[in-house]
Design a protein around this motif. Structure first.
Motif, short mmCIF file in Angstrom:
data_model
loop_
_atom_site.label_atom_id
_atom_site.label_comp_id
_atom_site.label_asym_id
_atom_site.label_seq_id
_atom_site.Cartn_x
_atom_site.Cartn_y
_atom_site.Cartn_z
N ARG A 12 0.72 8.62 12.70
CA ARG A 12 0.84 9.68 11.69
C ARG A 12 2.16 9.59 10.93
NH1 ARG A 12 0.07 12.30 8.00
NH2 ARG A 12 -0.64 14.44 7.79
N VAL A 13 3.24 9.22 11.63
CA VAL A 13 4.57 9.22 11.03
C VAL A 13 4.90 7.89 10.37
CG1 VAL A 13 7.04 9.49 11.51
CG2 VAL A 13 5.38 10.96 12.66
N LEU A 14 4.46 6.79 10.98
CA LEU A 14 4.91 5.46 10.54
C LEU A 14 3.96 4.77 9.58
CD1 LEU A 14 6.18 4.15 14.01
CD2 LEU A 14 7.51 5.21 12.18
N THR A 15 2.80 5.35 9.32
CA THR A 15 1.84 4.73 8.40
C THR A 15 1.54 5.66 7.24
OG1 THR A 15 -0.12 5.59 9.55
CG2 THR A 15 0.79 3.49 10.33
N GLY A 16 0.90 5.08 6.25
CA GLY A 16 0.52 5.86 5.08
C GLY A 16 -0.88 5.50 4.63
N ILE A 17 -0.99 4.97 3.44
CA ILE A 17 -2.31 4.66 2.89
C ILE A 17 -2.84 3.33 3.43
CG2 ILE A 17 -3.58 4.21 0.75
CD1 ILE A 17 -1.59 5.99 -0.70
#
Length: 283
Positions: free
Chosen positions: A223-228
């Motif tokens: 949740r914190v270290l990834t995005g799209i």
């Protein structure tokens, strides 16, 4: 008076009572899952009723919404990311845990108990405590929103418990087989692949399945270290909780689909899992 029949009767009653308790516990754990699956086939109106309606009409609207019928957002990239991170990290965990467990059990090193405690001590730190330094390192190295960052993290997270499990499994490998292989001139690579691996296969399967489940369900780092780009399926699932409210039927449909890979893996390896988790239970 002979007390043997009375003793057998008491044991039979105790066994029946324990069996009943086990069934009740199993049903208690299964009911929320069954309710989630049933709710996923309801409309949002029927899913939001209180008390819930068991006889409500069934629909696939929640599943169509999950697969992007109304939003155009595809769940396949997050599912593929989760599968990639889980499978590769599990393979890396096994590649590292089996030799380490072999060195700690069959070919024990000095003070192996201290080594095992060191592995276990790495699990004592709460994940949230290491989140900030990991984020800063990933940001400075350009690894944010990168699936390989999750693979490295999942491997390091699951490796300690995998070493502990594999050590207990490899301790059951007969020493006579290893001695015979050594006399025949088998090297370490041959011994691990042709002697140790077939005997410890149930334990390897159990360790692999648990590592896969832990990786598939991990949310905090993803949740914190990834995005799209590198978002996983648990992160995708949290996207169904919006400011407009909680769409229960859609969330249940998404949770059901995301849970299927773990359920399929567990069902496929259930015999190996039971054998592996019971190794060492009876001497």
């Amino acid at each position: 008076m002979n007390s043997a029949p009375l003793t057998r009767l008491r044991r039979r009653r105790t066994g029946s009572l324990l069996g009943l308790v086990a069934w009740l516990c199993g049903i208690a754990f299964f009911l929320p899952v069954a309710w989630m699956v049933l709710t996923s086939f309801h409309s949002e109106t029927d899913a939001a009723t209180n008390p819930p309606s068991l006889g409500a009409s069934l629909t696939l609207h929640g599943y169509r919404e999950f697969f992007g019928a109304g939003t155009g957002v595809s769940p396949w990239p997050p599912l593929i990311n989760s599968l990639t991170a889980s499978v590769i990290s599990t393979l890396l965990v096994l590649a590292l845990a089996v030799p380490a467990a072999y060195a700690l059990s069959i070919k024990p090193v000095r003070k192996w108990s201290d080594v095992m405690f060191f592995f276990l001590s790495t699990k004592m730190l709460p994940l949230i405590a290491g989140l900030l330094p990991i984020y800063l390192v990933a940001q400075n190295s350009g690894m944010l929103d990168n699936i390989w960052l999750l693979i490295i993290l999942y491997t390091s997270m699951n490796l300690p418990i995998a070493v502990w499990m594999m050590r207990s499994f490899l301790s059951e490998v007969p020493v006579e087989m290893l001695e015979a292989a050594s006399i025949d001139g088998a090297g370490l690579h041959t011994t691990l692949l042709r002697i140790v691996a077939p005997v410890a296969m149930p334990g390897i399967a159990a360790t692999a399945l648990i590592s896969f489940i832990f990786s598939w369900n991990e949310l905090l780092f993803a949740r914190v270290l990834t995005g799209i780009v590198a978002g996983t399926s648990p992160v995708f699932l949290t996207g169904f909780v919006t400011s407009q409210g909680l769409f229960l039927a859609k969330v249940c449909a998404a949770a059901t689909v995301i849970s299927l890979p773990v359920l399929i893996a567990g069902f496929a390896a259930q015999d190996k899992l039971v054998q592996g988790l019971s190794l060492g239970a009876v001497k």
